[in-house]
Each structure stands twice: as structure tokens, then as C-alpha cells.
Design a protein around this motif. Structure first.
Motif, mmCIF file in Angstrom:
data_model
loop_
_atom_site.group_PDB
_atom_site.id
_atom_site.type_symbol
_atom_site.label_atom_id
_atom_site.label_comp_id
_atom_site.label_asym_id
_atom_site.label_seq_id
_atom_site.Cartn_x
_atom_site.Cartn_y
_atom_site.Cartn_z
ATOM 1 N N MET A 146 0.830 -1.176 0.000
ATOM 2 C CA MET A 146 0.000 0.000 0.000
ATOM 3 C C MET A 146 0.879 1.245 0.000
ATOM 4 N N LYS A 147 0.868 1.970 -1.094
ATOM 5 C CA LYS A 147 1.616 3.214 -1.152
ATOM 6 C C LYS A 147 0.746 4.347 -0.641
ATOM 7 N N ALA A 148 1.372 5.281 0.067
ATOM 8 C CA ALA A 148 0.644 6.444 0.578
ATOM 9 C C ALA A 148 0.096 7.259 -0.587
ATOM 10 N N ASN A 149 -1.170 7.647 -0.482
ATOM 11 C CA ASN A 149 -1.751 8.497 -1.509
ATOM 12 C C ASN A 149 -2.535 9.667 -0.919
ATOM 13 N N VAL A 150 -2.468 9.823 0.398
ATOM 14 C CA VAL A 150 -3.123 10.927 1.092
ATOM 15 C C VAL A 150 -2.040 11.713 1.811
ATOM 16 N N GLY A 151 -1.986 12.995 1.568
ATOM 17 C CA GLY A 151 -0.958 13.784 2.218
ATOM 18 C C GLY A 151 -1.394 15.193 2.544
ATOM 19 N N GLY A 152 -0.577 15.870 3.311
ATOM 20 C CA GLY A 152 -0.736 17.278 3.611
ATOM 21 C C GLY A 152 -2.074 17.683 4.180
ATOM 22 N N TYR A 184 -9.004 6.486 -3.994
ATOM 23 C CA TYR A 184 -8.130 7.332 -4.810
ATOM 24 C C TYR A 184 -7.531 6.622 -6.022
ATOM 25 N N PRO A 185 -6.990 5.409 -5.891
ATOM 26 C CA PRO A 185 -6.408 4.751 -7.071
ATOM 27 C C PRO A 185 -7.414 4.506 -8.198
ATOM 28 N N ILE A 186 -8.656 4.291 -7.850
ATOM 29 C CA ILE A 186 -9.699 4.045 -8.852
ATOM 30 C C ILE A 186 -9.841 5.255 -9.772
ATOM 31 N N PHE A 187 -9.744 6.449 -9.187
ATOM 32 C CA PHE A 187 -9.900 7.683 -9.952
ATOM 33 C C PHE A 187 -8.567 8.331 -10.328
ATOM 34 N N GLY A 188 -7.463 7.690 -9.967
ATOM 35 C CA GLY A 188 -6.148 8.215 -10.300
ATOM 36 C C GLY A 188 -5.774 9.455 -9.508
#
Length: 64
Positions: A1-7, A51-55
Motif C-alpha cells: 500500500m503506497k501512501a496516496n493521502v498527504g498534507g 483514490y487509485p480508482i480515480f487516479g
């Protein structure tokens, strides 16, 4: 699982999720307020499965 939520996204998720849980648990809010668990967990883990579903990716780092 790569992080895709930040800041800011992460801060908003944790804040909103915590507020909803407090509303449901301590202040007698409606049962649907327990949905706050979802944004809280996605903020803490830095991963949103939608998020990955919608890029979408709000995290600039490649770290997990």
C-alpha cells in the motif's frame, strides 16, 4: 500500500473524522456520525482505497 493521502487532505480527514466520532460518542449525535471512522483511518494510514480508482493522489512522496 503506497501512501496516496498527504498534507492538508490528511489533516482534514483526521479532523473531520475525529469530530464526527466525538459527536456520535460523547454528544449523542446520530448513528451515521460513526462514519467518521473512515476518514480518520484513511488519514492516519495515509491511504485511501478510492483514490487509485480515480487516479487521485494528494501525497507528493513515494514513501509508504
Amino acid at each position: 500500500m503506497k501512501a496516496n493521502v498527504g498534507g492538508i487532505d490528511r489533516i482534514l480527514r483526521i479532523t473531520l473524522g475525529s469530530a464526527l466520532i466525538v459527536w456520535a460518542a460523547a454528544l449523542g449525535g446520530p448513528a451515521w456520525a460513526w462514519i467518521g471512522i473512515v476518514p480518520l483511518l484513511t488519514g492516519v494510514t495515509k491511504f485511501c482505497p478510492i483514490y487509485p480508482i480515480f487516479g487521485i493522489r494528494t501525497c507528493s512522496s513515494d514513501k509508504s
